[in-house]
Design a protein around this motif. Structure first.
Motif, mmCIF file in Angstrom:
data_model
loop_
_atom_site.group_PDB
_atom_site.id
_atom_site.type_symbol
_atom_site.label_atom_id
_atom_site.label_comp_id
_atom_site.label_asym_id
_atom_site.label_seq_id
_atom_site.Cartn_x
_atom_site.Cartn_y
_atom_site.Cartn_z
ATOM 1 N N ILE A 117 0.875 -1.226 0.027
ATOM 2 C CA ILE A 117 0.163 -0.015 0.015
ATOM 3 C C ILE A 117 0.783 1.162 0.060
ATOM 4 O O ILE A 117 1.715 1.384 0.910
ATOM 5 C CB ILE A 117 -0.845 0.003 1.299
ATOM 6 C CG1 ILE A 117 -1.834 -1.269 1.190
ATOM 7 C CG2 ILE A 117 -1.774 1.322 1.362
ATOM 8 C CD1 ILE A 117 -2.586 -1.472 2.348
ATOM 9 N N PRO A 118 0.747 2.122 -1.063
ATOM 10 C CA PRO A 118 1.625 3.377 -1.072
ATOM 11 C C PRO A 118 1.228 4.334 0.016
ATOM 12 O O PRO A 118 0.279 4.338 0.639
ATOM 13 C CB PRO A 118 1.166 4.093 -2.230
ATOM 14 C CG PRO A 118 -0.269 3.451 -2.516
ATOM 15 C CD PRO A 118 -0.325 2.285 -2.033
ATOM 16 N N THR A 119 2.625 4.509 0.747
ATOM 17 C CA THR A 119 2.523 5.599 1.813
ATOM 18 C C THR A 119 2.863 7.035 1.416
ATOM 19 O O THR A 119 3.416 7.009 0.035
ATOM 20 C CB THR A 119 3.737 5.328 2.913
ATOM 21 O OG1 THR A 119 4.901 5.354 2.415
ATOM 22 C CG2 THR A 119 3.254 3.701 3.525
ATOM 23 N N PRO A 120 2.390 8.012 1.997
ATOM 24 C CA PRO A 120 2.751 9.285 1.668
ATOM 25 C C PRO A 120 4.329 9.449 1.332
ATOM 26 O O PRO A 120 4.939 10.274 0.427
ATOM 27 C CB PRO A 120 2.493 10.356 2.725
ATOM 28 C CG PRO A 120 1.359 9.535 3.238
ATOM 29 C CD PRO A 120 1.569 8.135 3.032
ATOM 30 N N HIS A 121 5.215 8.996 2.356
ATOM 31 C CA HIS A 121 6.399 8.971 2.620
ATOM 32 C C HIS A 121 7.022 8.262 1.147
ATOM 33 O O HIS A 121 7.834 8.587 0.115
ATOM 34 C CB HIS A 121 7.410 8.308 3.330
ATOM 35 C CG HIS A 121 8.723 8.095 3.456
ATOM 36 N ND1 HIS A 121 9.756 9.389 3.329
ATOM 37 C CD2 HIS A 121 9.708 7.140 3.125
ATOM 38 C CE1 HIS A 121 10.898 8.982 3.368
ATOM 39 N NE2 HIS A 121 10.938 7.702 3.216
ATOM 40 N N GLY A 122 6.678 6.919 0.731
ATOM 41 C CA GLY A 122 6.902 6.306 -0.442
ATOM 42 C C GLY A 122 6.510 7.047 -1.723
ATOM 43 O O GLY A 122 7.263 6.945 -2.876
ATOM 44 N N SER A 123 5.215 7.803 -1.688
ATOM 45 C CA SER A 123 4.846 8.460 -2.850
ATOM 46 C C SER A 123 6.057 9.541 -3.054
ATOM 47 O O SER A 123 6.155 9.843 -4.386
ATOM 48 C CB SER A 123 3.629 8.877 -2.809
ATOM 49 O OG SER A 123 2.786 7.801 -2.603
ATOM 50 N N LEU A 124 6.265 10.281 -2.098
ATOM 51 C CA LEU A 124 7.228 11.517 -2.186
ATOM 52 C C LEU A 124 8.359 10.970 -2.771
ATOM 53 O O LEU A 124 9.267 11.383 -3.595
ATOM 54 C CB LEU A 124 7.426 12.224 -0.927
ATOM 55 C CG LEU A 124 8.538 12.952 -0.854
ATOM 56 C CD1 LEU A 124 8.075 14.423 -1.892
ATOM 57 C CD2 LEU A 124 8.814 13.602 0.696
ATOM 58 N N GLU A 125 8.931 9.956 -2.115
ATOM 59 C CA GLU A 125 10.230 9.268 -2.595
ATOM 60 C C GLU A 125 10.386 8.944 -4.041
ATOM 61 O O GLU A 125 11.224 9.129 -4.723
ATOM 62 C CB GLU A 125 10.602 7.928 -1.655
ATOM 63 C CG GLU A 125 11.826 7.360 -1.777
ATOM 64 C CD GLU A 125 12.263 6.360 -0.867
ATOM 65 O OE1 GLU A 125 12.010 5.302 -1.210
ATOM 66 O OE2 GLU A 125 12.883 6.810 0.119
ATOM 67 N N GLN A 126 9.200 8.381 -4.361
ATOM 68 C CA GLN A 126 8.912 7.509 -5.870
ATOM 69 C C GLN A 126 8.959 8.890 -6.717
ATOM 70 O O GLN A 126 9.594 8.903 -7.914
ATOM 71 C CB GLN A 126 7.436 7.029 -5.893
ATOM 72 C CG GLN A 126 7.589 6.463 -7.274
ATOM 73 C CD GLN A 126 6.418 5.673 -7.515
ATOM 74 O OE1 GLN A 126 5.513 5.350 -6.422
ATOM 75 N NE2 GLN A 126 5.837 5.548 -8.921
ATOM 76 N N SER A 127 8.231 10.100 -6.590
ATOM 77 C CA SER A 127 8.293 11.437 -7.410
ATOM 78 C C SER A 127 9.578 11.945 -7.619
ATOM 79 O O SER A 127 9.990 12.413 -8.462
ATOM 80 C CB SER A 127 7.109 12.260 -6.706
ATOM 81 O OG SER A 127 7.425 12.903 -5.841
ATOM 82 N N GLN A 128 10.416 11.912 -6.193
ATOM 83 C CA GLN A 128 11.665 12.500 -6.151
ATOM 84 C C GLN A 128 12.740 11.563 -7.352
ATOM 85 O O GLN A 128 13.268 12.073 -8.053
ATOM 86 C CB GLN A 128 12.276 12.588 -4.993
ATOM 87 C CG GLN A 128 11.657 13.666 -4.086
ATOM 88 C CD GLN A 128 11.973 13.585 -2.671
ATOM 89 O OE1 GLN A 128 12.537 12.496 -2.229
ATOM 90 N NE2 GLN A 128 11.777 14.668 -2.057
ATOM 91 N N VAL A 129 12.597 10.439 -7.334
ATOM 92 C CA VAL A 129 13.398 9.273 -8.060
ATOM 93 C C VAL A 129 13.085 9.496 -9.568
ATOM 94 O O VAL A 129 13.736 9.646 -10.444
ATOM 95 C CB VAL A 129 13.146 8.091 -7.486
ATOM 96 C CG1 VAL A 129 13.913 6.828 -8.642
ATOM 97 C CG2 VAL A 129 13.769 7.594 -6.382
ATOM 98 N N LEU A 130 11.675 9.764 -9.827
ATOM 99 C CA LEU A 130 11.313 9.667 -11.176
ATOM 100 C C LEU A 130 11.783 11.195 -11.705
ATOM 101 O O LEU A 130 12.001 11.339 -12.812
ATOM 102 C CB LEU A 130 9.641 10.004 -11.091
ATOM 103 C CG LEU A 130 9.043 8.515 -11.101
ATOM 104 C CD1 LEU A 130 7.577 8.452 -10.910
ATOM 105 C CD2 LEU A 130 9.439 7.651 -12.213
ATOM 106 N N ALA A 131 11.833 12.542 -10.798
ATOM 107 C CA ALA A 131 12.497 13.389 -11.380
ATOM 108 C C ALA A 131 13.845 13.276 -11.939
ATOM 109 O O ALA A 131 14.346 14.090 -12.637
ATOM 110 C CB ALA A 131 12.222 14.536 -10.208
ATOM 111 N N ILE A 132 14.445 12.727 -10.861
ATOM 112 C CA ILE A 132 16.002 12.344 -11.267
ATOM 113 C C ILE A 132 16.276 11.494 -12.459
ATOM 114 O O ILE A 132 17.132 11.819 -13.113
ATOM 115 C CB ILE A 132 16.784 11.660 -9.738
ATOM 116 C CG1 ILE A 132 16.865 12.445 -8.668
ATOM 117 C CG2 ILE A 132 18.085 11.192 -10.321
ATOM 118 C CD1 ILE A 132 17.293 11.893 -7.149
ATOM 119 N N ILE A 133 15.524 10.616 -12.718
ATOM 120 C CA ILE A 133 15.503 9.743 -13.730
ATOM 121 C C ILE A 133 15.302 10.772 -15.022
ATOM 122 O O ILE A 133 15.833 10.372 -15.841
ATOM 123 C CB ILE A 133 14.277 8.529 -13.720
ATOM 124 C CG1 ILE A 133 14.803 7.515 -12.682
ATOM 125 C CG2 ILE A 133 14.379 7.826 -15.021
ATOM 126 C CD1 ILE A 133 13.959 6.438 -12.203
#
Length: 164
Positions: A87-103
């Motif tokens: 289940i996605p968490t707010p922290h996990g969602s933030l981390e994923q969006s940051q990684v996507l921006a880096i990618i």
């Protein structure tokens, strides 16, 4: 138009669409509800696929950790999609969006042909033949460009401390 082949996902999508219909259009006449529900359902399915596409972008990069001598390996054909059991968490969602921006920034640094092949294959979801036709090159060249792009991206991410 769109089909959802996973029963659990399909049920979730229908439930979300019904809730949207009830919340936003509960005061509409009954004869308007079927058409409204159809449109809401189509949009909910589109949203589902958009989210899946974004999630699969970073998941695809996992395949770049395969042995370097596997130039002909196609990540899309070998990678098994991991259904979202977490289940996605707010922290996990933030981390994923940051990684996507880096990618995204790292994708911009790729050589033009590698970037073009990578984006067509993994973002536009074109198959190898379609990508080769669009790029005006052989299918082997597309595989090579994609393989090099994924290896370059994985190495760049690993250098800055991101291991997928």
């Amino acid at each position: 138009m769109f089909a959802v082949h996973n029963e659990e996902h399909a049920l979730d999508i229908v439930q979300d669409a019904m809730l949207k219909l009830a919340e936003k259009y509960g005061d509409k006449p009954l004869e308007e509800l079927p058409m409204l529900f159809q449109r809401i359902l189509q949009n909910t399915i589109r949203d589902f696929y958009r989210r899946q596409k974004v999630r699969s972008l970073w998941t695809t990069l996992l395949s770049s950790f395969t042995p370097a001598d596997d130039e002909d390996g196609d990540p899309l054909e070998t990678l098994q999609a991991h259904e979202g059991s977490n289940i996605p968490t707010p922290h996990g969602s933030l981390e994923q969006s940051q990684v996507l921006a880096i990618i995204e920034k790292e994708i911009e640094k790729l050589p033009p042909r590698q970037r073009e092949a990578f984006l067509m294959r993994y973002w536009e979801d074109m198959d190898i033949a379609e990508t080769a036709a669009a790029m005006g090159c052989s299918e082997g060249s597309v595989k090579t460009h994609c393989s090099r792009a994924t290896h370059t991206l994985a190495a760049a991410l690993k250098t800055i401390g991101i291991e997928l």
